[in-house]
Design an enzyme around this catalytic site. Structure first.
Site, PDB file in Angstrom:
ATOM      1  CB  CYS A   1      -0.937  -0.005   1.200  1.00  0.00           C
ATOM      2  SG  CYS A   1      -2.159  -1.338   1.132  1.00  0.00           S
ATOM      3  CB  THR A   2       4.204   2.025   1.386  1.00  0.00           C
ATOM      4  OG1 THR A   2       3.838   1.821   2.751  1.00  0.00           O
ATOM      5  CG2 THR A   2       5.225   3.142   1.290  1.00  0.00           C
TER       6      THR A   2
END
Length: 211
Positions: free
Chosen positions: A45-46
């Site tokens: 997700c980063t």
């Protein structure tokens, strides 16, 4: 209850990294993309948030707002944004919803117990100016989303909302399109001169311009 294509996207009021919003008021007649993350400080997700931030200008060209969500609170999101900029080189430039009580997650059926009992799955909702859901996607935790594909889908949705056409497999903007069955051959000859009928049900024409 699942949010399905054609449903009115549930409205909500929630805190975000850019202040409290009322969703329908915030999008205000624009297109919107709402996408969720299981938890802050997760590796895939980063990278995704950095990728979405890098494309903000492209979404703006398409009159589309972007907003993210995870079940962590806003102060955690703010800390995470520092990591995202450090890793991807892009500062998060859109709001992230804090949803620790899972109010929004439950409205949008983002909790899938067979996948993750308490965390949101990685969903994407494309919502039209009429507040109706135009597309849904759900990804497993292990597979990063392709935001160029989401842009491509948005281009298709916007084009087909304006004209009685559909887009074929692997279509990209500018490629030929398909005339829908709602258009008679007589009308097609006027509206799409020079179209090619590959089959009676498959009529191909040049892509009309998107307004």
């Amino acid at each position: 209850m699942a949010v399905r294509l054609g449903d009115i996207a549930p409205d909500f009021e929630a805190p975000t990294t850019q202040g409290t919003i009322k969703f329908h008021e915030w999008k205000a007649g624009k297109w919107a993309i709402l996408f969720s993350h299981p938890k802050d400080f997760t590796p895939v997700c980063t990278t995704e948030l950095g990728a979405a931030a890098a494309l903000k200008g492209e979404f703006e060209k398409r009159n589309c707002n972007v907003i993210g969500l995870s079940v962590d609170p806003v102060d955690s999101h703010v800390k995470w944004e520092g990591d995202i900029k450090d890793v991807t080189g892009h500062e998060v430039n859109f709001p992230m919803i804090g949803d620790p009580d899972r109010t929004v997650a439950n409205l949008y059926d983002m909790i899938h117990p067979n996948a993750m009992e308490t965390l949101t799955v990685r969903s994407v909702f494309v919502i039209g100016p009429d507040n109706k859901v135009k597309l849904t996607l759900t990804y497993p935790a292990s597979t990063g989303r392709n935001f160029l594909e989401i842009l491509r889908v948005l281009d298709s949705l916007q084009l087909t909302a304006q004209h009685q056409v559909a887009t074929p497999a692997d279509w990209t903007p500018g490629d030929d399109v398909i005339i829908t069955g709602a258009v008679s051959d007589a009308d097609a000859a006027v509206r799409f001169p020079g179209y090619v009928a590959k089959k009676p049900y498959l009529r191909v024409t040049k892509s009309p311009a998107k307004a």
